[in-house]
Design an enzyme around this catalytic site. Structure first.
Site, PDB file in Angstrom:
ATOM      1  N   HIS A 235       0.864  -1.191   0.000  1.00 18.91           N
ATOM      2  CA  HIS A 235       0.000   0.000   0.000  1.00 18.91           C
ATOM      3  C   HIS A 235       0.893   1.231   0.000  1.00 18.91           C
ATOM      4  CE1 HIS A 235      -2.776   3.077   1.428  1.00 18.91           C
ATOM      5  NE2 HIS A 235      -3.761   2.261   1.135  1.00 18.91           N
ATOM      6  N   CYS A 273      -3.912   2.558  -4.564  1.00 22.41           N
ATOM      7  CA  CYS A 273      -4.804   3.400  -3.755  1.00 22.41           C
ATOM      8  C   CYS A 273      -4.839   4.795  -4.374  1.00 22.41           C
ATOM      9  CB  CYS A 273      -4.310   3.454  -2.312  1.00 22.41           C
ATOM     10  SG  CYS A 273      -5.297   4.577  -1.297  1.00 22.41           S
ATOM     11  N   HIS A 300      -7.846   0.379  -4.131  1.00 26.47           N
ATOM     12  CA  HIS A 300      -8.625   1.233  -3.224  1.00 26.47           C
ATOM     13  C   HIS A 300      -9.064   2.445  -4.030  1.00 26.47           C
ATOM     14  CE1 HIS A 300      -6.426   0.011   0.792  1.00 26.47           C
ATOM     15  NE2 HIS A 300      -7.085  -0.994   0.245  1.00 26.47           N
ATOM     16  N   ASP A 353     -12.788   3.047  -0.853  1.00 27.65           N
ATOM     17  CA  ASP A 353     -11.953   3.371   0.296  1.00 27.65           C
ATOM     18  C   ASP A 353     -12.547   4.582   1.002  1.00 27.65           C
ATOM     19  OD1 ASP A 353      -9.857   3.077   2.012  1.00 27.65           O
ATOM     20  OD2 ASP A 353      -8.394   4.088   0.736  1.00 27.65           O
ATOM     21  N   HIS A 354     -12.735   4.465   2.250  1.00 29.79           N
ATOM     22  CA  HIS A 354     -13.274   5.531   3.103  1.00 29.79           C
ATOM     23  C   HIS A 354     -14.620   6.035   2.565  1.00 29.79           C
ATOM     24  CE1 HIS A 354      -8.808   6.482   4.204  1.00 29.79           C
ATOM     25  NE2 HIS A 354      -9.164   5.238   4.434  1.00 29.79           N
ATOM     26  N   TYR A 370     -14.548   4.716   7.843  1.00 28.92           N
ATOM     27  CA  TYR A 370     -15.149   3.433   7.470  1.00 28.92           C
ATOM     28  C   TYR A 370     -16.627   3.372   7.848  1.00 28.92           C
ATOM     29  CZ  TYR A 370     -10.613   1.954   5.949  1.00 28.92           C
ATOM     30  OH  TYR A 370      -9.429   1.865   5.247  1.00 28.92           O
TER      31      TYR A 370
HETATM   32  C1  DNO Z   1      -6.348   3.295   5.485  1.00 31.59           C
HETATM   33  C2  DNO Z   1      -5.758   2.121   4.901  1.00 31.59           C
HETATM   34  C3  DNO Z   1      -4.375   1.797   5.409  1.00 31.59           C
HETATM   35  C4  DNO Z   1      -3.917   0.473   4.848  1.00 31.59           C
HETATM   36  C5  DNO Z   1      -2.537   0.066   5.266  1.00 31.59           C
HETATM   37  C6  DNO Z   1      -2.124  -1.155   4.509  1.00 31.59           C
HETATM   38  O1  DNO Z   1      -7.502   3.537   5.369  1.00 31.59           O
HETATM   39  O2  DNO Z   1      -5.771   2.209   3.528  1.00 31.59           O
HETATM   40  O3  DNO Z   1      -4.407   1.709   6.804  1.00 31.59           O
HETATM   41  O4  DNO Z   1      -4.773  -0.530   5.296  1.00 31.59           O
HETATM   42  O5  DNO Z   1      -1.642   1.066   5.078  1.00 31.59           O
HETATM   43  O6  DNO Z   1      -1.125  -1.818   5.191  1.00 31.59           O
END
Ligand code: DNO
Length: 394
Positions: A235, A273, A300, A353-354, A370
């Site tokens: 990530h 991401c 993501h 994501d989020h 989340y």
């Molecule tokens: C946040 C996430 C990160 C991710 C880590 C992967 O929302 O995208 O915490 O899980 O960095 O190791």
């Protein structure tokens, strides 16, 4: 659909339950055994138990996010060799349960970082935000990290001082908690003294050295992953630049190309991401997908909106600075390429994501970023965008 719709779930204590996730339309679960201490081997029985629970709810555990990398491995101190062996054993155990995509990060000390978890949007929903003035205020005036004041411009220091002076005690506590208590999925939380100590352990580790440590980690772990049939996907740094004087080495396309080439095996892959990479204006997201698509094992999707000072907030999924249309098109082209090469595993797991805190999320205590409804909105929009583009591509 070309992208497998997945959803991050923090385990049985997550207020957003598996039954909710099913209604959101996701089929895959992204989770981790958060109860296992960082660095310990994940036993097969524990993995299976969690996998069963997910299955009973009509879903499948498709991605591990994350198997954390112990700080000793990042600094190559202490018992790092033992932690490397443990890491490999965890990968073997996951593969024995047929879980074959593992996300991790290599950010020193802190995982993702924000300074405000309830930044009001014009429509009344609440977003996550990163602000340099708040970060510098915390660093210089609360943490009092040695030498911190030399890392900011005079203007930023002056702004940080007046921001700090205006903050009352609860405001200061809140800022400290936001930065140090550990956002969802992070591996730990710190008080000021511990955090200063943890930062100090990187005094002799600059970005070049940390990169070497990352390559050592990959050289150790990727052969095991490859022979077990596990795809690792790193990530990117969030935010994608150095904070608290700590090196960060997975922020740009150059970083990505260097690390993917260093161990040139498909098992050494990337979590793409868009929110993390997209917080830098110099990252060409669709171009990165075109060039590195075959190494993207997990996606993501989210957007950020930057200002000229490098601050950003998390925008709605189809708004902000990420051109989600072009990103989605590039991802769907990658899936087409996989299909035309006869790759049976062409579907790439993607999660929204989020999400903002909105509607009913406002009345619930949840994991920052989340929220149930905010992410539901994100997933629904992304799914529609995907379907629209997919039909025009075929
Ligand atoms: C946040 C996430 C990160 C991710 C880590 C992967 O929302 O995208 O915490 O899980 O960095 O190791």
């Amino acid at each position: 659909m070309a992208l497998q719709q997945t959803w991050r779930w923090f385990g049985p204590d997550d207020p957003v339950q598996l039954s909710d996730i099913r209604q959101a339309g996701a089929t895959g679960i992204v989770t981790a055994l958060h109860q296992i201490p960082n660095g310990a081997v994940w036993p097969v029985e524990d993995i299976r138990e969690r996998q069963q629970l997910i299955k009973q709810n009509g879903l499948e555990w498709v991605v591990v996010e994350s198997v954390p990398v112990h700080e000793s491995i990042k600094t190559r101190t202490g018992q790092f060799e033992m932690y490397l062996e443990n890491y490999k054993q965890t990968l073997i155990n996951l593969a024995a349960c047929d879980i074959r995509t593992v996300c991790y990060n290599f950010m020193p000390v802190l995982d993702w970082t924000r300074t405000d978890l309830e930044y009001p949007m014009p429509d009344g929903s609440l977003a996550l935000r990163f602000d340099w003035i708040a970060l510098a205020a915390f660093d210089v005036f609360m943490l009092k990290r040695p030498g911190a004041e030399n890392e900011y411009t005079e203007k930023l220091l002056a702004d940080a001082r007046s921001y700090f002076e205006k903050l009352d005690e609860p405001g200061r506590e809140k800022l400290q908690k936001t930065i140090l208590a550990g956002l969802p999925g992070s591996e730990g939380s710190y008080d000021l003294t511990d955090f200063n100590k943890a930062c100090e352990s990187y005094n002799q580790i600059d970005a070049e050295k940390l990169k070497r440590h990352l390559v050592h980690f990959l050289e150790e772990v990727i052969p095991t992953a490859a022979s077990a049939g596990v795809n690792m996907c790193i990530h990117p740094d969030d935010p994608p630049f150095s904070i608290f004087g700590l090196p960060r080495v997975v922020s740009t396309e150059d970083d990505v190309s260097e690390l993917l080439r260093s161990v040139d095996d498909p098992a050494n892959g990337l979590t793409f991401c868009t929110g993390s990479f997209g917080a830098r204006g110099d990252n060409d997201l669709p171009g990165m997908i075109e060039r590195w698509g075959d190494r993207i094992h997990f996606i993501h999707l989210r957007s950020t909106e930057r200002d000229v000072r490098g601050n950003f907030f998390e925008a709605n999924h189809l708004e902000g600075d990420v051109d989600m249309f072009r990103v989605m098109k590039a991802l769907l082209r990658e899936v087409q390429k996989r299909k035309s090469k006869g790759n049976k595993h062409w579907a790439i797991p993607m999660r929204p994501d989020h999400g903002h805190k909105m509607l009913d999320d406002m009345h619930k205590k949840g994991n920052p970023g989340y929220s149930g409804i905010g992410r539901l909105r994100g997933l629904a929009e992304l799914r529609g965008l995907e379907m629209g583009i997919e039909r025009t591509l075929s």
